[in-house]
Design an enzyme around this catalytic site. Structure first.
Site, PDB file in Angstrom:
ATOM      1  N   GLU A  53     -43.238  38.682 -30.371  1.00 53.06           N
ATOM      2  CA  GLU A  53     -43.046  40.116 -30.154  1.00 53.06           C
ATOM      3  C   GLU A  53     -41.575  40.510 -30.307  1.00 53.06           C
ATOM      4  O   GLU A  53     -41.264  41.567 -30.874  1.00 53.06           O
ATOM      5  CB  GLU A  53     -43.546  40.516 -28.760  1.00 53.06           C
ATOM      6  CG  GLU A  53     -45.027  40.286 -28.542  1.00 53.06           C
ATOM      7  CD  GLU A  53     -45.342  38.937 -27.923  1.00 53.06           C
ATOM      8  OE1 GLU A  53     -46.256  38.870 -27.091  1.00 53.06           O
ATOM      9  OE2 GLU A  53     -44.660  37.942 -28.269  1.00 53.06           O
ATOM     10  N   ASP A 203     -50.372  -4.675 -37.187  1.00 54.53           N
ATOM     11  CA  ASP A 203     -49.885  -3.749 -38.219  1.00 54.53           C
ATOM     12  C   ASP A 203     -48.402  -3.424 -38.044  1.00 54.53           C
ATOM     13  O   ASP A 203     -47.737  -3.043 -39.000  1.00 54.53           O
ATOM     14  CB  ASP A 203     -50.675  -2.434 -38.179  1.00 54.53           C
ATOM     15  CG  ASP A 203     -52.101  -2.599 -38.685  1.00 54.53           C
ATOM     16  OD1 ASP A 203     -52.473  -3.726 -39.061  1.00 54.53           O
ATOM     17  OD2 ASP A 203     -52.835  -1.593 -38.700  1.00 54.53           O
ATOM     18  N   GLU A 264     -55.125   6.634 -33.861  1.00 54.65           N
ATOM     19  CA  GLU A 264     -55.178   6.098 -35.215  1.00 54.65           C
ATOM     20  C   GLU A 264     -55.667   4.656 -35.287  1.00 54.65           C
ATOM     21  O   GLU A 264     -55.647   4.053 -36.350  1.00 54.65           O
ATOM     22  CB  GLU A 264     -53.793   6.232 -35.879  1.00 54.65           C
ATOM     23  CG  GLU A 264     -53.858   6.083 -37.380  1.00 54.65           C
ATOM     24  CD  GLU A 264     -52.604   6.562 -38.093  1.00 54.65           C
ATOM     25  OE1 GLU A 264     -51.731   5.724 -38.370  1.00 54.65           O
ATOM     26  OE2 GLU A 264     -52.510   7.761 -38.362  1.00 54.65           O
ATOM     27  N   SER A 272     -63.848   3.472 -28.160  1.00 61.63           N
ATOM     28  CA  SER A 272     -63.840   3.762 -26.722  1.00 61.63           C
ATOM     29  C   SER A 272     -63.781   5.266 -26.469  1.00 61.63           C
ATOM     30  O   SER A 272     -64.405   5.770 -25.526  1.00 61.63           O
ATOM     31  CB  SER A 272     -62.664   3.054 -26.039  1.00 61.63           C
ATOM     32  OG  SER A 272     -61.422   3.631 -26.408  1.00 61.63           O
TER      33      SER A 272
END
Length: 326
Positions: A53, A203, A264, A272
């Site tokens: 605004e 990973d 991810e 889960s």
């Protein structure tokens, strides 16, 4: 589409520009109209900066027109002092003729008080214009306030025959370059990313934004038995990292004002969340490659609605909404 909807749609388009920059605030857009002509526009650009605004009013060259203008705003104007003064007070100060609002603000310090301020000042107020579109735009904000948890996106890539990784957690590149770039765009738009113990260990992800311009998410890792070595990328100090012993410790995330979370991997962690219906979206990249053996991808639940399906240079992207999320 009537006049109010036309200008509210423009306000929603402006609000979207703030995605990835305003959390934990909501995305808000504002359009000021005089004699069926837009004389001012604004949106909330960055957390801590001026609200929509204020930016819209500041963009109006002839402020004398405000007293006979209609203000279209996607969320009820705030009525309290936060990092900036109340926007409702600003509109009252300029004695705008009418304010058209898309969504009520459920935040306890606002929650109708902004509308009340406007009405007490004699300003006409209309509410609920394109309300569903507004709630969709700010689904993360509404989820945090109303469900007391972040908006949760489950995301993974799988092969054509349904595998998410090779045997013994062997890291494989499954999705293509375009899908990978889109994943990094998503990272820049959400507050945090979560991985499980095995994904972190095998990973060694960075969980940062390397292929898109934007902020890096907060990294969250589930380490139930505190067995992760501290030389992993997750602990390199380049981004804030939160360690949880349980993936459903969402109170801690809410206390850190984390509005949205991408989960991810790996399969055990993703499943889960699926098993207890604790998610809002599922995003899956399916490649054309086959692996024949490896770690299976999560099993999609039944109570989901397919909302998007597209081909990304060979990868198939499907996005689902949860119909019964907690």
């Amino acid at each position: 589409m009537n006049t109010d909807e036309k200008y509210m749609l423009r306000a929603l388009q402006l609000a979207e520009i703030g995605r990835g920059n305003v959390s934990p605030n909501p995305m808000v857009g504002c359009v000021i109209v005089h004699d069926d002509k837009i004389i001012g526009e604004g949106w909330h650009r960055k957390y801590g900066d001026w609200h929509a605004e204020v930016n819209a009013v500041n963009s109006v060259k002839d402020k004398s027109l405000l007293s006979t203008a209609t203000v279209y705003v996607t969320l009820e104007p705030c009525s309290h002092f936060g990092k900036t003064p109340p926007c409702a007070d600003l509109l009252v100060k300029h004695q705008v003729k009418k304010v058209v609002i898309c969504n009520f603000d459920p935040f306890p310090l606002v929650a109708g008080k902004g509308i009340e301020k406007l009405q007490d000042a004699g300003i006409e107020v209309i509410t609920g214009v394109l309300e569903a579109k507004g709630r969709e735009l700010n689904a993360r904000f509404f989820t945090l306030i109303e469900k007391k948890r972040p908006y949760i996106i489950l995301k993974w890539a799988e092969t054509a025959d349904g595998f998410i990784a090779g045997e013994n957690f062997e890291q494989l590149k499954i999705s293509n370059a375009l899908s990978h770039k889109l994943s990094h765009k998503w990272r820049s738009e959400e507050d945090a990313m979560m991985v499980g113990t095995n994904t972190a260990l095998y990973d060694n992800p960075r969980l940062n934004v390397r292929e898109w311009i934007g902020r890096n998410p907060i990294r969250i890792v589930v380490d139930r038995n505190e067995r992760l070595p501290k030389d992993l990328h997750l602990f390199d100090g380049s981004q804030e990292t939160i360690i949880l012993s349980n993936p459903t410790q969402l109170d801690e995330l809410r206390n850190n004002k984390i509005q949205s979370l991408i989960v991810e991997g790996g399969t055990k962690l993703l499943q889960s969340f699926i098993d207890i219906q604790l998610f809002d979206e599922i995003r899956v990249f399916k490649s054309q490659n086959q692996l024949k053996k490896g770690i299976s991808a999560p099993i999609l639940p039944k109570n989901i609605d397919l909302i998007q399906k597209q081909n990304l240079q060979g990868d198939e992207l499907t996005i689902y909404k949860n119909l019964v999320s907690l």
